[in-house]
Write an enzyme that holds these catalytic residues in place. Structure first.
Site, PDB file in Angstrom:
ATOM      1  N   LYS A 262     -15.086 -55.175  19.343  1.00 14.73           N
ATOM      2  CA  LYS A 262     -15.712 -54.211  20.240  1.00 14.73           C
ATOM      3  C   LYS A 262     -17.206 -54.482  20.343  1.00 14.73           C
ATOM      4  CE  LYS A 262     -12.657 -50.255  19.285  1.00 14.73           C
ATOM      5  NZ  LYS A 262     -12.072 -50.148  20.639  1.00 14.73           N
ATOM      6  N   ARG A 337      -1.112 -49.203  19.149  1.00  9.88           N
ATOM      7  CA  ARG A 337       0.288 -49.292  19.562  1.00  9.88           C
ATOM      8  C   ARG A 337       1.095 -50.144  18.595  1.00  9.88           C
ATOM      9  NH1 ARG A 337      -1.596 -51.568  25.242  1.00  9.88           N
ATOM     10  NH2 ARG A 337      -3.354 -50.247  24.652  1.00  9.88           N
TER      11      ARG A 337
HETATM   12  N1  BES Z   1      -9.143 -46.813  19.473  1.00  9.95           N
HETATM   13  C1  BES Z   1      -9.188 -47.462  20.724  1.00  9.95           C
HETATM   14  C2  BES Z   1      -9.106 -46.504  21.894  1.00  9.95           C
HETATM   15  C3  BES Z   1     -10.306 -45.638  22.141  1.00  9.95           C
HETATM   16  C4  BES Z   1     -11.365 -46.114  22.891  1.00  9.95           C
HETATM   17  C5  BES Z   1     -10.324 -44.334  21.708  1.00  9.95           C
HETATM   18  C6  BES Z   1     -12.450 -45.297  23.136  1.00  9.95           C
HETATM   19  C7  BES Z   1     -11.409 -43.515  21.966  1.00  9.95           C
HETATM   20  C8  BES Z   1     -12.470 -44.001  22.698  1.00  9.95           C
HETATM   21  C9  BES Z   1      -8.018 -48.436  20.850  1.00  9.95           C
HETATM   22  O1  BES Z   1      -7.572 -49.026  19.684  1.00  9.95           O
HETATM   23  C10 BES Z   1      -8.450 -49.529  21.756  1.00  9.95           C
HETATM   24  O2  BES Z   1      -9.340 -50.237  21.376  1.00  9.95           O
HETATM   25  N2  BES Z   1      -7.825 -49.648  22.919  1.00  9.95           N
HETATM   26  C11 BES Z   1      -8.167 -50.641  23.874  1.00  9.95           C
HETATM   27  C12 BES Z   1      -6.895 -51.233  24.407  1.00  9.95           C
HETATM   28  C13 BES Z   1      -7.108 -52.443  25.274  1.00  9.95           C
HETATM   29  C14 BES Z   1      -7.665 -53.588  24.461  1.00  9.95           C
HETATM   30  C15 BES Z   1      -5.798 -52.823  25.899  1.00  9.95           C
HETATM   31  C16 BES Z   1      -8.959 -49.973  24.989  1.00  9.95           C
HETATM   32  O3  BES Z   1      -8.636 -48.831  25.353  1.00  9.95           O
HETATM   33  O4  BES Z   1      -9.926 -50.554  25.441  1.00  9.95           O
HETATM   34 MN    MN Z   2      -8.668 -50.775  19.172  1.00 13.69          MN
END
Ligand code: BES
Ligand code: MN
Ligand code: ZN
Length: 483
Positions: A262, A337
């Site tokens: 991230k 997931r």
């Molecule tokens: N924990 C995050 C989702 C999230 C993002 C929650 C911002 C709260 C605020 C999750 O694990 C994630 O990183 N999801 C990705 C998925 C993508 C890579 C397909 C996302 O939402 O960007």
């Molecule tokens: Mn994530």
């Protein structure tokens, strides 16, 4: 719970240590006069036009009674969520001025039983202290007594509302703890203690047991971390109950994204990526305390970090889940997931008759609904309706989102049964389509709380941090399924 909970039709003789919280609409103080009579400083302030009644605006008048007028905004926009937040705004202001005894003037603005519960919950949630680790001169915000003035309430309703709100604060505490203070191991230890306190059974699965069960997806996510994963299984009620509800939570105690790392900003709140697990923990705490009959409830949490250590899983890796299906990992940041795939399979293997999972799963859901509502997906429609109705009683907002076969199609992989990303458009719905592969035929609802689990903004009713979202809805759901 040590606070006193009272109900009274009229506020008889308020003392100087009492904070009277009075929610009122824009331009309408009559509802308050009806209960309080003509309080001097009310007329004064009204003449000075200090009272707008604007949403969550708190106006304070010290004296006897000590009045904390709190704005409900416009009548047409009022719902139970806004009502609760208005009370919480007043309670937050009062507790920060040192009050520990609260009375709430409940008018007839929203449904009676909701208003009474929102009043009790508003005080308990509003007095939560997010400054967990500040040093120096610290004040503790206590609730000694809550008196609901007006409306109809039994002692049982008051007690129920207080237990649920305190359990939501328990969830907030878990959310707010720094990642070093809430690793999967510490999380499991804390839940073991909590389970003991409220009379739940609790089993913690360590790395080798997780491996033995074939939970290759959780293990894959955990590989990049120095902290071992945990699966936590909390149980309430009879195993031979007709309804066996499983509450499943995503418990990422920190999500760095893995090798698909991230941004710095994107990581700022990722200690709270265990919001689903916190909601399940809080709900199980309340259920263990309230002891509803004729139902068995299981709280199942998959907890790990998502890090970038030398052994971290890599894009292109294929993981084998507990139910035998394989997942090609294209983006290691889509880890929730993966964890859920295994804990959902585990929930099915326990003989659950109904499943709800909660997860801070996708940024896409936070973009879609903001902080205002969680998105709910799953099947059949009747089960989704049941969960949404429970959220209404829980004074939380859920909004049903569609999942089409096309969303599942987008998750097809050429090498494995599915991949873990299918492109940005409809990302929250594609994630849900993937999860459906792990729940067999069991009625299942997936609640994406990425937008509602925490709020980084300070508001009148809360500091920045965990919200406790989901606890109340899950408790209402469990209670409605009992006898
Ligand atoms: N924990 C995050 C989702 C999230 C993002 C929650 C911002 C709260 C605020 C999750 O694990 C994630 O990183 N999801 C990705 C998925 C993508 C890579 C397909 C996302 O939402 O960007
Ligand atoms: Mn994530
Ligand atoms: Zn995550």
């Amino acid at each position: 719970m040590f606070m006193k909970l009272n109900h009274t039709a009229r506020l008889e003789s308020p003392t100087s240590s009492l904070a009277v919280i009075a929610p009122y609409f824009e331009g309408d103080l009559d509802s308050i006069r009806l209960v309080l009579g003509d309080v001097d400083h009310l007329a004064e302030a009204e003449a000075r036009k200090e009272l707008s009644g604007g949403l969550y605006k708190v106006s304070v008048f010290r004296g006897t009674p000590n009045l904390f007028l709190t704005g409900l905004g416009k009548p047409k926009d009022l719902d139970s969520v806004r009502y609760l937040r208005a009370v919480a705004s007043g309670a937050r202001a009062a507790s920060r001025s040192g009050f520990e005894d609260f009375a709430i003037i409940v008018g007839s603005s929203i449904d009676d039983s909701l208003a009474v519960r929102a009043a009790v919950a508003g005080v308990i949630l509003g007095t939560y202290d997010e400054a967990l680790l500040k040093t120096g001169e610290r004040r503790t915000y206590r609730v000694n007594a809550i008196t609901v003035v007006g409306g109809h309430a039994s002692q049982q309703i008051l007690n129920h509302a207080a237990v649920v709100a305190e359990s939501a604060n328990y969830a907030r505490l878990l959310l707010d703890l720094p990642p070093a203070d809430l690793t999967p191991t510490i999380f499991a230890n804390k839940l073991t203690v909590m389970a003991n306190e409220v009379g739940l059974a609790c089993t913690v699965l360590g790395e080798s047991e997780i491996a033995k069960l074939g939970m290759g997806a959780i293990l894959g996510v955990a590989k990049g971390s120095a902290e071992p994963p945990r699966v936590i299984d909390l149980r309430y009620g009879d195993d031979d109950a007709k309804v066996k509800l499983a509450l499943v939570g995503k418990g990422l105690t920190f999500d760095a994204g893995g090798l698909s790392i991230k941004t710095g900003e994107g990581m700022e709140w990722m200690k709270a990526d265990m919001g689903g697990a916190a909601a399940v923990s809080g709900a199980m705490r309340a259920i263990g305390t309230l002891k509803p009959e004729g139902i068995s409830v299981r709280g199942i949490i998959g907890s790990t970090e998502n890090m970038l250590g030398p052994s971290a899983m890599k894009p292109g890796d294929v993981l084998r889940t507990m139910n035998g299906k394989t997942i090609e990992v294209l983006n290691t940041d889509a880890e929730g997931r993966l964890v859920l795939a295994d804990v959902l399979s585990y929930a099915v293997s326990t003989g659950a008759t109904h499943i709800v999972d909660m997860a801070t799963l996708t940024g896409a859901m936070a973009v879609a609904l903001g902080h205002e509502a969680a998105g709910i997906m799953g099947r059949p429609d009747e089960w989704i309706d049941t969960v949404v109705r429970a959220s209404d009683r829980g004074i939380e907002r859920m909004w049903a989102m569609p999942v089409y076969p096309e969303h599942r199609k987008a998750m097809d992989s050429s090498i494995a049964d599915m991949k873990n990303t299918g492109g940005r458009p409809g990302g929250a719905l594609k994630a849900a389509a993937m999860l459906a592969e792990f729940v067999g035929d069991v009625p299942w609802a997936h609640v994406d709380i990425a937008g509602t689990a925490w709020d980084q903004n300070k508001t009148a009713y809360s500091g920045p941090g965990g919200t406790g979202y989901g606890v109340s809805s899950l408790v209402e759901l469990a209670l409605s399924l009992g006898t």
